[in-house]
Each structure stands twice: as C-alpha cells, then as structure tokens.
Design a protein around this motif. Structure first.
Motif, PDB file in Angstrom:
ATOM      1  N   LEU A  78      -0.187   7.280  -0.545  1.00 22.03           N
ATOM      2  CA  LEU A  78       0.950   7.186   0.605  1.00 22.03           C
ATOM      3  C   LEU A  78       2.273   7.252   0.172  1.00 22.03           C
ATOM      4  CD1 LEU A  78      -0.383   4.126   2.678  1.00 22.03           C
ATOM      5  CD2 LEU A  78      -0.190   6.797   3.200  1.00 22.03           C
ATOM      6  N   LYS A  79       2.571   7.341  -1.258  1.00 20.27           N
ATOM      7  CA  LYS A  79       4.039   7.518  -1.684  1.00 20.27           C
ATOM      8  C   LYS A  79       4.893   8.489  -1.069  1.00 20.27           C
ATOM      9  CE  LYS A  79       6.406   5.999  -5.753  1.00 20.27           C
ATOM     10  NZ  LYS A  79       6.176   4.984  -6.808  1.00 20.27           N
ATOM     11  N   ASN A  80       4.024   9.647  -1.082  1.00 20.70           N
ATOM     12  CA  ASN A  80       4.832  10.896  -0.384  1.00 20.70           C
ATOM     13  C   ASN A  80       4.756  10.992   0.954  1.00 20.70           C
ATOM     14  OD1 ASN A  80       6.158  11.524  -2.890  1.00 20.70           O
ATOM     15  ND2 ASN A  80       4.333  12.295  -3.782  1.00 20.70           N
ATOM     16  N   VAL A  81       4.082  10.244   1.795  1.00 18.82           N
ATOM     17  CA  VAL A  81       3.996  10.540   3.155  1.00 18.82           C
ATOM     18  C   VAL A  81       5.235   9.923   3.826  1.00 18.82           C
ATOM     19  CG1 VAL A  81       2.427   9.865   4.991  1.00 18.82           C
ATOM     20  CG2 VAL A  81       1.362  10.103   2.822  1.00 18.82           C
ATOM     21  N   ILE A 102       0.947  -1.095  -0.100  1.00 22.64           N
ATOM     22  CA  ILE A 102      -0.053  -0.129   0.078  1.00 22.64           C
ATOM     23  C   ILE A 102       0.993   1.211   0.103  1.00 22.64           C
ATOM     24  CG2 ILE A 102      -1.828   1.157   1.292  1.00 22.64           C
ATOM     25  CD1 ILE A 102      -2.764  -1.536   2.523  1.00 22.64           C
ATOM     26  N   LYS A 103       1.964   1.258   0.575  1.00 22.74           N
ATOM     27  CA  LYS A 103       2.891   2.467   0.607  1.00 22.74           C
ATOM     28  C   LYS A 103       3.346   2.869  -0.916  1.00 22.74           C
ATOM     29  CE  LYS A 103       6.245   5.262   1.970  1.00 22.74           C
ATOM     30  NZ  LYS A 103       5.997   6.555   2.112  1.00 22.74           N
ATOM     31  N   GLU A 104       3.233   2.039  -1.857  1.00 22.40           N
ATOM     32  CA  GLU A 104       3.529   2.348  -3.241  1.00 22.40           C
ATOM     33  C   GLU A 104       2.496   3.230  -3.939  1.00 22.40           C
ATOM     34  OE1 GLU A 104       6.665   2.190  -4.487  1.00 22.40           O
ATOM     35  OE2 GLU A 104       7.316   1.689  -2.644  1.00 22.40           O
ATOM     36  N   GLU A 105       1.266   3.128  -3.290  1.00 24.55           N
ATOM     37  CA  GLU A 105       0.200   3.790  -4.010  1.00 24.55           C
ATOM     38  C   GLU A 105       0.435   5.255  -3.847  1.00 24.55           C
ATOM     39  OE1 GLU A 105      -2.218   2.332  -5.514  1.00 24.55           O
ATOM     40  OE2 GLU A 105      -1.707   0.343  -5.089  1.00 24.55           O
ATOM     41  N   SER A 106      -0.386   6.057  -4.955  1.00 22.90           N
ATOM     42  CA  SER A 106      -0.068   7.536  -4.923  1.00 22.90           C
ATOM     43  C   SER A 106      -0.469   8.124  -3.885  1.00 22.90           C
ATOM     44  CB  SER A 106      -0.892   8.133  -6.217  1.00 22.90           C
ATOM     45  OG  SER A 106      -2.179   7.640  -6.034  1.00 22.90           O
ATOM     46  N   ASP A 148       6.779   4.317   6.464  1.00 23.22           N
ATOM     47  CA  ASP A 148       7.671   3.504   5.856  1.00 23.22           C
ATOM     48  C   ASP A 148       7.500   2.176   5.266  1.00 23.22           C
ATOM     49  OD1 ASP A 148       9.445   5.293   7.191  1.00 23.22           O
ATOM     50  OD2 ASP A 148       9.566   4.174   8.889  1.00 23.22           O
ATOM     51  N   GLU A 149       6.603   1.694   5.599  1.00 19.31           N
ATOM     52  CA  GLU A 149       6.057   0.402   5.174  1.00 19.31           C
ATOM     53  C   GLU A 149       4.561   0.347   5.426  1.00 19.31           C
ATOM     54  OE1 GLU A 149       6.938  -4.510   5.062  1.00 19.31           O
ATOM     55  OE2 GLU A 149       7.727  -3.207   6.609  1.00 19.31           O
ATOM     56  N   LEU A 150       3.704  -0.295   4.592  1.00 17.35           N
ATOM     57  CA  LEU A 150       2.362  -0.630   4.892  1.00 17.35           C
ATOM     58  C   LEU A 150       2.109  -1.657   3.912  1.00 17.35           C
ATOM     59  CD1 LEU A 150       0.076   0.050   6.824  1.00 17.35           C
ATOM     60  CD2 LEU A 150      -0.911   1.571   5.219  1.00 17.35           C
ATOM     61  N   GLN A 151       2.005  -2.650   4.442  1.00 18.94           N
ATOM     62  CA  GLN A 151       1.508  -3.864   3.335  1.00 18.94           C
ATOM     63  C   GLN A 151       0.510  -4.878   3.843  1.00 18.94           C
ATOM     64  OE1 GLN A 151       4.647  -6.182   1.072  1.00 18.94           O
ATOM     65  NE2 GLN A 151       4.272  -7.720   2.601  1.00 18.94           N
TER      66      GLN A 151
END
Length: 191
Positions: A39-42, A33-37, A46-49
């Motif tokens: 959250l990407k710049n939050v 989920i961290k790679e979604e737009s 660091d990690e959310l999967q």
C-alpha cells in the motif's frame, strides 16, 4: 507497529484488607497498514490503520469511607428523642449498615477499530466494535429489615454487558485558502 501495555495496582482504604488492592492491566496494538509495501505507493490511500485494545479498570465511586466496618452514626431527626433538655432534640448514635466483603467494581473493555483516509483527506473516518463487561457492580439495594442495620445497603450486586458499533465519516469537498467545508456524520448501535 505499535504495542502498548500498562499495569495499574490501585489501593483504596474504602475496602477491607482482603479487597483493598486491585490489579488492572491493559494492552493495545496498532498496525499502520499504509506503511506496508503493498500500500505504500498507492496514492489514493492516505491512512489505513488497524487498532486492537483490551483493558480492565476499577471503580470505587459512591463508597463511603470505611463502609466495610461496623460503625455508628447520628440518628436522623425522624428517630431522635424530644425535649431531653433545653437544646430541643437529642440525637442517638445508631449502627450503620456495612458490607465487610465489598470490593472493586471492574470493567473489562475490548475493542477493534479501523481508521482510514482517502484521496488527500477528501474522505476519512473510523469504525469501532467494542464490548464492555462490568462485574461486581456497586449499587445501593434494599435488603430485609434485620439482615443488617438498615434496609438499604451499598454492595456489589451483579454484572452488565454493553456492546456496539461506532462509525464516523468525514467529507471535505471544499478545501482552499479562502474557504473550507467539512461534512461529518457518526452512527452508533448499542446493545
């Protein structure tokens, strides 16, 4: 996104031909989920999967070789005959208990999990919910005398369900070249 699928086709001569092979599939999905737009710049995340998994496994432990066939074994010292020659005891061949329908014990596991890390790994952890359903449990049970060639038989006897929640968290308050301190805890609720 990560997709995984496996398929095992295990065979064992410990079972009769009708039950010899077991087909055991499994599948898993992970979403970073961290790679979604959104959250990407939050920077604080660091990690959310998110993880999803499902699979079936087979088990044959504790089964004697060819225990599905009628066979004979040496009697124990309790049921041996005495002094039939200079050797002392004479042992008999006795029929052994057997189950022609014995088959794989199967466990189906499903889980959903979330991995997280915040503020440059200051706080990290995971939470998992799971359920394991086992059917055709293998166990030795007492049976009536005369029903087989023993009063004890290894067979498939029932089912069992385990379910629970596991939670783990880590806290890293000191992180530098000279020293570090990491505190961790985990908690499990099992039914």
């Amino acid at each position: 996104y990560l997709f995984t699928f496996t398929l095992r086709n295990d065979g064992s001569s410990r079972f009769a031909k009708a039950n010899r092979w077991g087909l055991f599939p499994s599948a898993a999905f992970a979403w970073n989920i961290k790679e979604e737009s959104f959250l990407k710049n939050v920077d604080v995340v660091d990690e959310l999967q998110l993880r999803l998994g499902w699979g079936v496994t087979g088990q044959e432990s504790g089964i004697a070789n060819y225990s599905y066939l009628a066979n004979y074994g040496l009697s124990t010292s309790i049921s041996s005959m005495y002094n039939m020659g200079s050797d002392g005891r004479v042992y008999n061949l006795t029929p052994q208990a057997y189950d022609p329908n014995i088959k794989w014990e199967e466990t189906t596991t499903a889980n959903i999990g979330l991995d997280f890390s915040f503020n440059k790994d200051l706080v990290s952890g995971n939470i998992d919910l799971y359920q394991k359903d086992t059917k055709d449990l293998l166990n030795s049970v007492m049976i009536p005398m005369g029903a087989n060639f023993s009063n004890n038989l290894l067979t498939n006897i029932g089912s069992m369900r385990n379910k629970g929640i596991e939670f783990g968290i880590n806290y890293n308050p000191i992180r530098n070249r000279e020293q570090s301190l990491q505190l961790g805890a985990n908690l499990t609720f099992q039914d």
